[in-house]
Design an enzyme around this catalytic site. Structure first.
Site, PDB file in Angstrom:
ATOM      1  N   SER A 108       0.827  -1.198   0.000  1.00  0.00           N
ATOM      2  CA  SER A 108       0.000   0.000   0.000  1.00  0.00           C
ATOM      3  C   SER A 108       0.868   1.258   0.000  1.00  0.00           C
ATOM      4  O   SER A 108       1.906   1.309   0.658  1.00  0.00           O
ATOM      5  CB  SER A 108      -0.898   0.004   1.238  1.00  0.00           C
ATOM      6  OG  SER A 108      -1.542   1.248   1.395  1.00  0.00           O
ATOM      7  N   GLN A 129       0.953  -0.246  -4.805  1.00  0.00           N
ATOM      8  CA  GLN A 129      -0.331   0.428  -4.987  1.00  0.00           C
ATOM      9  C   GLN A 129      -0.134   1.935  -4.983  1.00  0.00           C
ATOM     10  O   GLN A 129       0.661   2.482  -4.212  1.00  0.00           O
ATOM     11  CB  GLN A 129      -1.294   0.048  -3.873  1.00  0.00           C
ATOM     12  CG  GLN A 129      -2.653   0.697  -3.999  1.00  0.00           C
ATOM     13  CD  GLN A 129      -3.165   1.275  -2.699  1.00  0.00           C
ATOM     14  OE1 GLN A 129      -2.421   1.449  -1.746  1.00  0.00           O
ATOM     15  NE2 GLN A 129      -4.443   1.589  -2.659  1.00  0.00           N
ATOM     16  N   TYR A 131      -2.063   5.978  -5.628  1.00  0.00           N
ATOM     17  CA  TYR A 131      -3.151   6.907  -5.910  1.00  0.00           C
ATOM     18  C   TYR A 131      -2.553   8.073  -6.696  1.00  0.00           C
ATOM     19  O   TYR A 131      -1.348   8.318  -6.638  1.00  0.00           O
ATOM     20  CB  TYR A 131      -3.757   7.460  -4.620  1.00  0.00           C
ATOM     21  CG  TYR A 131      -4.555   6.473  -3.812  1.00  0.00           C
ATOM     22  CD1 TYR A 131      -5.922   6.322  -4.016  1.00  0.00           C
ATOM     23  CD2 TYR A 131      -3.955   5.699  -2.814  1.00  0.00           C
ATOM     24  CE1 TYR A 131      -6.665   5.425  -3.264  1.00  0.00           C
ATOM     25  CE2 TYR A 131      -4.686   4.808  -2.057  1.00  0.00           C
ATOM     26  CZ  TYR A 131      -6.040   4.677  -2.284  1.00  0.00           C
ATOM     27  OH  TYR A 131      -6.764   3.789  -1.542  1.00  0.00           O
ATOM     28  N   THR A 157      -5.335   2.600  -7.724  1.00  0.00           N
ATOM     29  CA  THR A 157      -6.639   2.500  -7.075  1.00  0.00           C
ATOM     30  C   THR A 157      -7.451   3.739  -7.416  1.00  0.00           C
ATOM     31  O   THR A 157      -7.007   4.864  -7.180  1.00  0.00           O
ATOM     32  CB  THR A 157      -6.477   2.342  -5.557  1.00  0.00           C
ATOM     33  OG1 THR A 157      -5.716   1.150  -5.300  1.00  0.00           O
ATOM     34  CG2 THR A 157      -7.821   2.224  -4.866  1.00  0.00           C
ATOM     35  N   LYS A 229      -7.516  -0.834 -10.034  1.00  0.00           N
ATOM     36  CA  LYS A 229      -8.266  -1.459  -8.936  1.00  0.00           C
ATOM     37  C   LYS A 229      -9.455  -0.578  -8.566  1.00  0.00           C
ATOM     38  O   LYS A 229      -9.289   0.610  -8.295  1.00  0.00           O
ATOM     39  CB  LYS A 229      -7.357  -1.643  -7.724  1.00  0.00           C
ATOM     40  CG  LYS A 229      -8.021  -2.307  -6.523  1.00  0.00           C
ATOM     41  CD  LYS A 229      -6.981  -2.577  -5.441  1.00  0.00           C
ATOM     42  CE  LYS A 229      -7.599  -3.248  -4.223  1.00  0.00           C
ATOM     43  NZ  LYS A 229      -8.374  -2.302  -3.399  1.00  0.00           N
ATOM     44  N   SER A 251     -13.186  -4.589  -7.426  1.00  0.00           N
ATOM     45  CA  SER A 251     -13.068  -4.276  -6.005  1.00  0.00           C
ATOM     46  C   SER A 251     -14.022  -3.159  -5.636  1.00  0.00           C
ATOM     47  O   SER A 251     -14.204  -2.215  -6.405  1.00  0.00           O
ATOM     48  CB  SER A 251     -11.624  -3.852  -5.677  1.00  0.00           C
ATOM     49  OG  SER A 251     -11.522  -3.395  -4.337  1.00  0.00           O
ATOM     50  N   HIS A 253     -13.375  -1.771  -2.582  1.00  0.00           N
ATOM     51  CA  HIS A 253     -12.547  -1.262  -1.483  1.00  0.00           C
ATOM     52  C   HIS A 253     -12.928  -1.920  -0.152  1.00  0.00           C
ATOM     53  O   HIS A 253     -12.872  -1.298   0.904  1.00  0.00           O
ATOM     54  CB  HIS A 253     -12.679   0.267  -1.381  1.00  0.00           C
ATOM     55  CG  HIS A 253     -11.399   0.952  -1.003  1.00  0.00           C
ATOM     56  ND1 HIS A 253     -10.632   1.663  -1.892  1.00  0.00           N
ATOM     57  CD2 HIS A 253     -10.747   1.045   0.176  1.00  0.00           C
ATOM     58  CE1 HIS A 253      -9.577   2.173  -1.282  1.00  0.00           C
ATOM     59  NE2 HIS A 253      -9.620   1.798  -0.029  1.00  0.00           N
ATOM     60  N   GLY A 288     -14.019 -10.012   0.413  1.00  0.00           N
ATOM     61  CA  GLY A 288     -14.815 -10.996   1.132  1.00  0.00           C
ATOM     62  C   GLY A 288     -14.315 -12.412   1.132  1.00  0.00           C
ATOM     63  O   GLY A 288     -15.012 -13.315   1.619  1.00  0.00           O
TER      64      GLY A 288
END
Length: 366
Positions: A108, A129, A131, A157, A229, A251, A253, A288
């Site tokens: 992340s 990952q 942003y 993301t 993502k 996803s 999130h 999940g």
């Protein structure tokens, strides 16, 4: 007290016992009513497995490839923030567990260990990952650091133009620790008097104007493959393939952004993400997964691999690196058993014919 866990779900209670309430709530919670958070789990229960019999399953091969990199099973570690809130070794422990399990960790951007610290902790294939920020040069610097330190792909993301309303964090007045990767790049004073300082920090840093042009810009500054993502519709999946991403991650999130979106296992096929891209790019699944049967169902519905988020954090909180390794191994063991009992000697043998969705069952009753 919970005894020695026998499945991944039991690590959550161990984590609850180990963590301060503020941190446990931060990891476990979702947005607003938490409908999507719960539905991500519940939707798996409505998909049935249709096993085939009299297939030689004396040898089970779970291995697969992601962007050409071989991994021991179709299980990746999802990008999750601030692992040091769960364990003092933070993302370094998680990275070592991923390496030991021969799989890929997506680090992340909001990690509590730097890109460099994680890269030097062990030898493994790793993704980063990302942003896009209001100051684009921040993303550019992080991309350069990821490239220099051997990260093999970027995971952009895109479902966070603004921060989701996570009410447990607001009630707890969640404090935002310093993000190690942004030190020297971004300095924002975030007031937490009215709730979560983490949310205030994120909303000041994130760019609400992010659009498809930003994907093109990111492609222009790196040669690393880019996975996107946060895809939840067939239309966006087609657009992502058209702009040339290397893969799509379905996803929501983890139910932490927009509440009342559909469960990702429903979106994967029923809203045509897999069908829309028609094999042009691989589709990955996030949200999940708690059982090997969940992984089997996602693969049968078209995912190339799944990403695991909260269970990794709960394993880390409970037992550090060993806990993460246990979580991944439990999922691998359950997937192997599911494959054997379903008549699938290899991942390639898992097909759409091996599962039946709720919609198909209802249609059959008409």
């Amino acid at each position: 007290m919970v005894g020695e866990p026998v499945n991944v779900n039991e690590f959550q209670e161990l984590a609850r016992e180990a963590l301060p309430k503020m941190y446990y709530d931060f990891y476990a919670g979702g947005a607003e009513d938490q409908y999507t958070l719960k539905e991500n789990l519940e939707a798996f229960h409505r998909i049935m497995i249709w096993p085939r019999i009299l297939v030689d399953v004396s040898r089970i091969d779970m291995s697969t490839t992601v962007l050409g990199y071989k991994i021991s099973a179709p299980i990746l570690i999802a990008p999750t923030a601030l692992h040091k809130l769960a364990h003092p070794e933070g993302e370094v422990a998680t990275a070592r567990a991923a390496a030991a399990c021969k799989t890929i960790m997506v680090l992340s951007f909001a990690s509590s260990c730097t890109v460099e610290e994680v890269a030097s902790s062990c030898k493994a294939v790793r993704f980063f990952q990302l942003y896009v920020y209001k100051q684009r040069e921040i993303a550019a610097v992080l991309v350069q650091r990821a490239e220099r330190n051997g990260y093999k792909a970027l995971v952009l993301t895109v479902d966070t133009p603004r921060f989701g309303r996570r009410e447990a964090d607001i009630k707890n007045k969640m404090v935002a620790p310093r993000l190690k990767n942004l030190e020297g790049l971004l300095s924002i004073e975030a007031d937490s008097d009215n709730g979560s300082s983490l949310a205030a920090y994120a909303n000041k840093a994130m760019v609400a104007s992010i659009c498809w042009k930003d994907v093109e810009w990111l492609k222009s500054i790196t040669n690393l493959p880019i996975l996107i993502k946060g895809v939840l519709t067939g239309e966006d999946a087609i657009k992502a393939a058209e702009v040339g991403v290397a893969g799509i991650m379905v996803s929501n999130h983890g139910g932490r952004q927009l509440d009342y979106t559909d469960a990702t296992i429903n979106v994967l096929e029923e809203l045509q993400v897999v069908h829309a891209v028609r094999g042009r790019v691989p589709v990955f699944f996030d949200g999940g997964v708690r059982r090997g049967t969940d992984i089997f169902k996602a693969l049968a519905l078209g995912a190339q691999a799944v990403l695991i988020g909260r269970p990794v954090i709960f394993g880390l909180a409970a037992k550090g690196e060993y806990g993460v390794r246990q979580v991944i191994q439990m999922l691998k063991d359950e997937l192997e058993l599911t494959m054997a009992l379903s008549g699938c000697p290899s991942v390639k043998d898992i097909t759409r014919r091996h599962v039946r969705t709720e919609r198909e069952r209802l249609h059959a009753m008409l």
